[in-house]
Scaffold this motif. Structure first.
Motif, short mmCIF file in Angstrom:
data_model
loop_
_atom_site.label_atom_id
_atom_site.label_comp_id
_atom_site.label_asym_id
_atom_site.label_seq_id
_atom_site.Cartn_x
_atom_site.Cartn_y
_atom_site.Cartn_z
N VAL B 584 5.05 4.55 -1.15
CA VAL B 584 4.46 5.73 -0.95
C VAL B 584 5.50 7.01 -1.39
O VAL B 584 5.51 8.42 -1.32
CB VAL B 584 3.56 5.74 0.27
N VAL B 586 7.97 7.04 1.42
CA VAL B 586 7.88 7.90 2.72
C VAL B 586 10.04 7.93 3.28
O VAL B 586 10.50 6.91 2.65
CB VAL B 586 7.71 6.97 4.18
N ALA B 599 -0.15 10.57 -1.99
CA ALA B 599 -0.34 9.57 -0.73
C ALA B 599 0.25 8.17 -1.11
O ALA B 599 -0.19 6.81 -2.28
CB ALA B 599 -2.06 9.06 -0.66
N TYR B 613 1.64 3.11 4.96
CA TYR B 613 1.63 4.23 4.99
C TYR B 613 0.59 4.82 3.47
O TYR B 613 0.07 4.17 3.02
CB TYR B 613 3.22 4.53 4.15
N SER B 615 0.12 8.87 1.75
CA SER B 615 0.25 10.73 1.59
C SER B 615 -1.37 11.34 0.42
O SER B 615 -1.10 10.17 -0.65
CB SER B 615 1.20 10.13 0.69
N GLN B 620 2.17 13.05 4.37
CA GLN B 620 2.34 11.56 4.23
C GLN B 620 2.55 11.05 6.19
O GLN B 620 2.57 11.44 7.00
CB GLN B 620 3.62 11.39 3.67
#
Lengths: 56, 808
Positions: B584, B586, B599, B613, B615, B620
């Motif tokens: 994702v 992050v 996402a 996770y 988004s 997010q």
């Protein structure tokens, strides 16, 4: 009282007939499934009745 | 709103048919079945019973039934084959109501190639006849699966002979009933004083006629008892059938002697009556087991056939048993790996929940070894088999000597134990009586007393107590969704003093894992976009999350599942990513230019908690899925810990130790990081200490322990999908009643012991008369049927009362 011999042989024969009927019932699968036929008999042929008669 | 097909709750905007907008459906699968049935004019299905359907899994697995085309599989499955007609019997555990019977018997309307189909509801079997020229076995199986009745075809069933209903017992029972009735009539003159005249003139005739009627009873109806006694003797073991056989023999021979020597009418009415009553006991037992049949083994888990790759790279379907080491196989999405193998090509995402209980798939890359029992999720794999199915890891576990306990467990029942002492006491009494009368100088009385003792000591009432009491108990427990393999398990449950729990899936409720969301708040539209994407995935985390999010049926374009990483897809022009942190992205502050809605999701497993996770549209966030303990756990444990020694075996690490300690109390033993073998050893160790152990587990990873325990209870959410070699299957919804079940089992044992006492009373009276030589045919004719009947009634009524008191 000798009639007893006759009576008993007749009654035994009748009883034997019932025994044979039972054996026939078992042989013809009637005791293999004791639940489903009871349900099956309640189904009716609604679908076929719904069709035009000529088709039947 | 309940789905018109399966009755499950529908999403907020249920799927509707354009032709029948008043009917809501929960998923496309259910709608498709309705349409199919509607087209074939089969909607009576929905009228016979309310919402009878089965939920259809959305994931279609192409080629799933292709193996049924294989000649070797067909030759094992088909009961009858000819040019124009093939016949076979499927096992369909899903059938549950009158609608199921009706639809399954109207299959010919859906596929004209099927000539007939017949249901045996009690056995959950469907016998199908089809014309091989018009349709194929694969087509039939596909049709069944498409309407929600996927047949269960397993290796275990392939090897087994098609089931033959046991009709012998009916013949034996009918014959015994026939003889009993008629012999009783013949014995009538003997019972009453005013018929003395009759007895004098016809006694001889009646005697020989009774003998003629009883002979088939001895030869046919009573054969089962003699055979069982003989088998016990050959294994140097005296079971309950031995004293029964002894008693029956004594009864018949005494009668023969009496009639031949014109001493009296003999005991033939008692003889035929006893055989009749005991056969009724057997019949009750057989019917109870028929209804609760789940005796399967680990081979039920394995696929019947696999896709083997030939040297030329061509695919062919072969039976698993023909698989040899060194051969290459292809395993597709959602297929089980049949044998230990080396991964050659493809990204393995292997779900070992079946083996370890851990539902998060394990990533494997080429070159690594994958073990049998795992289920591949994702792309197709190419594997090289290193060990044949019969030598694999799981098989070795299952072949552990611990698994051969069954024979012993069922033989060591109360009745058989009592039976052994019975023989000794009887013989001593009989010989004592002989010695006494000889000493008195009455050899004729000695013989009379000897045979009478053998006759009256026949423990027929004992043999009836167990099937009636425990049969009623099995049915009562079955109604509460605890299914026992046999009545012996009730005894074990009642005697147990230790309960061992597996953790994952047993104490925790996988379905109910709590979902928490961390990150910027998502709008409903964004949540629906995520839901639309994850609906396409079969990953357990996706499915859990999908249940939490609002339902949506937005179309998804460019859906892609990166194995072990995550999913992405475009919903309404926006890209959605779900998966691991890395996938994702992050920690990456700004989404890449050009992908405004990204996402990403990362599934990270940390003890009991998993992170996903996401988004979407630049937002997010992270979903936290935490496994929670079953709701009823605390109250159950509080109750159990008062009476039982408790222990927990977990395959996971010890992060949960404090929580478990608090739940289980200071005395409980908690063990973490246990392999299946260690679990098995632990249970074996407990048993060596003389404990009677109940193991409550959920599947194959503790299968060894389940089998090793005196009573293995498998806890399951879906009864139909589950078939381990355990002693009992417990529906997870009834978990809260576990302690009630155990106390009910104890009650049942008391009932059995009570009936034993009752039947000993009758035997005591009888024996008192017998040693004095006063045991006349008329006493026998009264005492024997009364003792049998009262034991049957007493046992059944008391168990029903106990069930009522425990509110089962």
């Amino acid at each position: 009282m000798e009639i007893i011999f006759v009576l008993i042989s007749i009654s035994l024969c009748v009883a034997m007939l019932f025994l044979l009927a039972f054996v026939w019932a078992v042989r013809s699968h009637q005791y293999d499934d004791t639940y489903t036929p009871a349900v099956r008999v309640l189904f009716d042929d609604q679908e076929e009745n719904a069709q035009p008669r000529g088709q039947r | 709103m309940a789905c018109a097909h399966c009755g499950d709750a529908c999403p907020d905007q249920p799927i509707r048919l354009s032709a029948r907008p008043e009917l809501p459906f929960c998923c496309q699968g259910c709608k498709a079945v309705y349409e199919l049935l509607d087209q074939s004019n089969l909607c009576t299905y929905y009228r016979l019973d309310d919402k009878p359907g089965q939920k259809i899994p959305e994931v279609e697995l192409p080629g799933r039934f292709d193996y049924l085309n294989s000649e070797s599989v067909q030759s094992q499955l088909l009961a009858f084959r000819s040019e124009a007609l093939n016949q076979l019997t499927f096992s369909i555990p899903q059938m549950h109501c009158a609608s199921c019977i009706w639809l399954l018997e109207n299959l010919f309307k859906l596929n004209p190639g099927i000539t007939s189909s017949r249901v045996n509801f009690l056995r959950k079997e469907l016998t199908v006849s089809y014309n091989p020229a018009a349709t194929t076995l694969t087509e039939v199986a596909k049709l069944l699966a498409s309407v929600g009745y996927e047949p269960q075809i397993t290796l275990a069933e392939l090897g087994a002979q098609p089931h033959r209903a046991n009709r012998t017992l009916y013949y034996q029972l009918g014959l015994a009933a026939f003889a009993f009735g008629n012999v009783m009539l013949m014995a009538f003159p003997d019972y009453f004083s005013f018929t003395e005249q009759l007895q004098a003139s016809f006694g001889q005739f009646f005697g020989w006629l009774s003998l003629g009627l009883s002979l088939p009873v001895l030869l046919v109806s009573a054969r089962g008892f003699y055979r069982s006694a003989w088998q016990g003797l050959r294994h140097r073991y005296i079971n309950l059938d031995f004293p029964i056989s002894l008693g029956l023999t004594a009864l018949f021979l005494t009668s023969l002697y009496d009639i031949a020597t014109q001493h009296g009418p003999g005991y033939l009415d008692s003889f035929t009556g006893l055989v009749f009553f005991m056969l009724i006991g057997k019949w009750v037992q057989q019917r109870t087991y028929d209804a609760l049949r789940f005796d399967r083994d680990f081979t039920s888990y394995f696929p019947v056939a696999v896709t083997r790759l030939t040297a030329g790279g061509r695919e062919e379907s072969v039976a698993v048993r023909e698989l040899r080491a060194g051969q290459r196989i292809r395993v597709r999405h959602q297929e089980i790996i049949p044998a230990d193998a080396v991964l050659l090509r493809g990204q393995g995402q292997i779900d070992y929940s079946f083996v370890t209980g851990e539902s998060v798939p394990v990533a494997r890359t080429s070159g690594e070894v994958v073990y049998a029992g795992g289920r591949q999720t994702g792309e197709a794999l190419e594997l090289e088999v290193v060990r044949e199915v019969s030598q694999g890891y799981l098989t070795q576990l299952w072949n552990n000597p611990a698994f051969q306990k069954e024979e012993k467990a069922t033989l060591e029942t109360y009745a058989n134990k009592v039976g052994r002492y019975f023989v000794a006491v009887t013989l001593v009494l009989a010989l004592g009586a002989v010695a006494y009368w000889q000493w008195q100088g009455r050899p004729d009385m000695a013989l009379r007393a000897f045979t009478s003792v053998l006759v009256i000591a026949c423990p027929c009432a004992l043999s009836l107590a167990t099937p009636f009491a425990l049969g009623a108990a099995l049915r009562a427990l079955g109604r509460c969704k605890l299914f026992l393999k046999n009545s012996g398990v009730v005894e074990t449950l009642g005697r147990a003093d230790t309960i061992v729990f597996d953790k994952t899936g047993t104490l925790t409720d996988v379905k109910r894992s709590a979902v928490e969301y961390a990150g910027p708040t998502l709008t409903l539209a964004q949540q629906q976009a995520i839901a639309a994407v994850i609906q396409h995935s079969t990953h357990p985390l996706s499915q859990r999350l999908a249940a939490e999010l609002p339902a949506s049926h937005l179309p998804v374009q460019e859906f892609r599942e990166v194995a072990g990483q995550g999913l992405c897809g475009t919903v309404a022009g926006e890209e959605v990513r779900v998966g691991s942190a890395a996938f994702v992205g992050v920690g990456n502050p700004a989404p890449e230019a050009g992908t405004p809605a990204t996402a990403e999701s990362a599934a990270t497993t940390d003890g009991l908690q998993s992170r996903v996770y996401v988004s979407v549209e630049g937002v997010q966030g992270c979903y936290l899925l935490r496994n929670v303990y079953r709701e009823e756990l605390r109250s159950i444990l509080a109750e159990l810990s008062r009476h039982y020694h408790l222990a927990v075996l977990s395959g996971d690490n010890d992060t949960e130790q404090d929580r478990l300690r608090e739940l289980f109390g200071p005395q409980a033993e908690l063990h973490f990081r246990q392999s299946p073998q260690q679990k098995l050893d632990y249970v074996a160790h407990l048993r060596q200490q003389g404990r009677t152990v109940i193991m409550v587990g959920d599947g194959l990873n503790d299968a060894g322990a389940l089998q090793q325990a005196d009573a293995g209870v498998a806890l399951t959410d879906t009864l139909t999908n589950f078939s381990p070699a355990c002693d009992a299957i417990l529906d997870a919804r009834s978990f809260g009643q576990l302690s009630t079940f155990l106390r009910f089992s104890q009650d049942c044992l008391q009932v059995v012991l009570g009936t034993f006492v009752l039947s000993f009373c009758y035997n005591g009276i009888g024996l008192g008369l017998a040693v004095q030589g006063k045991f006349t045919p008329i006493v026998s004719a009264i005492l024997m049927p009364i003792s049998s009947l009262s034991v049957m009634v007493f046992a059944t009524l008391l168990v029903h009362y106990a069930a009522h008191r425990r509110q089962l």
